[in-house]
Write an enzyme that holds these catalytic residues in place. Structure first.
Site, mmCIF file in Angstrom:
data_model
loop_
_atom_site.group_PDB
_atom_site.id
_atom_site.type_symbol
_atom_site.label_atom_id
_atom_site.label_comp_id
_atom_site.label_asym_id
_atom_site.label_seq_id
_atom_site.Cartn_x
_atom_site.Cartn_y
_atom_site.Cartn_z
ATOM 1 C CB CYS A 4 -18.634 -4.581 4.863
ATOM 2 S SG CYS A 4 -17.687 -3.160 5.498
ATOM 3 C CB CYS A 12 -0.838 -0.269 8.185
ATOM 4 S SG CYS A 12 -1.554 -1.469 7.037
ATOM 5 C CB CYS A 33 -1.513 3.768 8.069
ATOM 6 S SG CYS A 33 -2.661 4.452 6.835
ATOM 7 N NE ARG A 67 -17.561 -5.426 13.109
ATOM 8 C CZ ARG A 67 -17.843 -4.788 11.968
ATOM 9 N NH1 ARG A 67 -16.944 -3.992 11.427
ATOM 10 N NH2 ARG A 67 -18.997 -4.947 11.387
ATOM 11 C CB CYS A 86 -0.909 -0.003 1.223
ATOM 12 S SG CYS A 86 -2.033 1.412 1.290
ATOM 13 C CB CYS A 109 -18.353 0.274 8.457
ATOM 14 S SG CYS A 109 -17.310 -0.604 9.652
ATOM 15 C CB CYS A 167 -15.677 -6.999 6.196
ATOM 16 S SG CYS A 167 -17.087 -6.696 7.298
#
Length: 356
Positions: A147, A79, A76, A279, A72, A207, A116
């Protein structure tokens, strides 16, 4: 004999039904005052709000699959899939549709009602959208809620996903706006809010939640929740993740959040967004049964099931089944109404009994 039992003053507390009325005008001062209530008062209030909108013994079960792992372009700090970090994770290509559907069938058989799918992208490329759309259509045909989390979306992507039958789009704000640039620099906070607004305008459910334990202060956790609670519509699903400190990421040495502070975050989310599913997400492998039980009591009513959560470990179905049996919890069925089969007003009777 004189009783020394302290009577709990609930005169200033709203009734269960009144407590469930959504607000969109929370201030940091109000929300922080909630977060800092004496712990037992906070849990009591969160449980009352929870019972006003949901069956307290039902938990919605989702399954999360990484359909495209690693590489990616975002940085972040938490991550393992960022190309900026040396975590040893190899990038993979987008999964084939049939493999995704095979995994979705297994998840449904294990009790998951929502599937998801997450891809490690800054945003999807046009060449990948046909495959992504086919995944949504295939999972939807299995009778599951769908999702996806794919990063930022353009208007054409949003329309295609909506028309394919996507129920939810996940796009976390991660933390407070003031703390955000200490974690992420390749995408702005405004970018995230813009994506959420355009997804909502297209008619899909949202979400959105965040991660705690990244070195932020309690004010940052509260600010994150206030940002979500003050959206024009509350996210239907609010995942609260406890940081999994992954070697090779900038946050690998982050100090773990105190368990009580984590439960406070769950409780505050429940009170601020009374009709949203809250969640209990990443980090459950590091939580004791007792900590998870407190989270459920504080208003968490959704979890991810399965052994893996994208690239991190997650408790398997066997562990969750044992925990559910201990606590008397049951999975929420897809076609059931979470507001049925319980009597919110009965809580008032129990409240009066506690004072006598």
């Amino acid at each position: 004999m004189t009783s020394n039992v302290t009577r709990l003053d609930t005169s200033a507390r709203p009734s269960p039904r009144a407590a469930s009325a959504p607000r969109h005008d929370w201030t940091r001062t109000e929300a922080l005052a909630l977060y800092e209530l004496p712990f037992m008062d906070l849990l009591f209030r969160a449980q009352m709000v929870h019972r006003a909108a949901f069956d307290p013994n039902k938990v919605q079960m989702s399954r999360l699959l990484s359909i495209k792992t690693g590489g990616c372009a975002e940085d972040c700090g938490y991550c393992s899939q960022s190309a900026h970090h040396k975590t040893g994770l190899k990038a993979s290509k987008l999964m084939e549709v049939e493999r995704v559907l095979t995994e979705a069938k297994k998840a449904k058989s294990a009790g998951a009602t929502r599937y998801c799918m997450g891809a490690a992208w800054r945003s999807p490329k046009a060449r990948d959208m046909d495959t992504v759309v086919a995944m949504v259509e295939g999972v939807k045909a299995l009778g599951m809620e769908t999702c996806m989390t794919l990063g930022m979306l353009n208007d054409d992507d949003i329309v295609r996903l909506r028309d394919a039958g996507l129920d939810y789009y996940n796009h976390n704000v991660d933390t407070s706006e003031s703390y955000y640039n200490k974690v992420i620099t390749t995408r702005s906070y405004a970018d995230r809010l813009d994506t959420l607004a355009r997804v909502r305008d297209a008619g899909m459910k949202v979400c959105s939640g965040g991660i705690v334990g990244m070195g932020e202060e309690r004010e940052d956790r509260v600010d994150m929740l206030v940002t979500l609670a003050n959206l024009d519509e509350h996210p239907e699903s609010v995942p609260i993740n406890m940081l999994i400190a992954i070697p090779g990421t900038p946050l690998e040495n982050a100090e773990r959040i105190d368990p009580i502070d984590f439960v406070r975050t769950i409780a505050a989310a429940r009170i601020l967004m009374p009709q949203s599913f809250v969640r209990l997400s990443a980090g459950r492998t590091d939580m004791s049964d007792e900590m998870q039980a407190m989270c459920f009591f504080a208003g968490a009513n959704s979890i991810f099931v399965g052994d893996t959560l994208l690239t991190a470990d997650n408790p398997g179905e066997d562990k969750d089944s044992l925990l559910f049996a201990k606590l008397g919890l049951a999975p929420l069925e897809l076609d059931s109404d979470p507001t049925q089969d319980h009597e919110p007003a009965a809580c008032a009777g129990r409240q009066d009994a506690l004072q006598s």
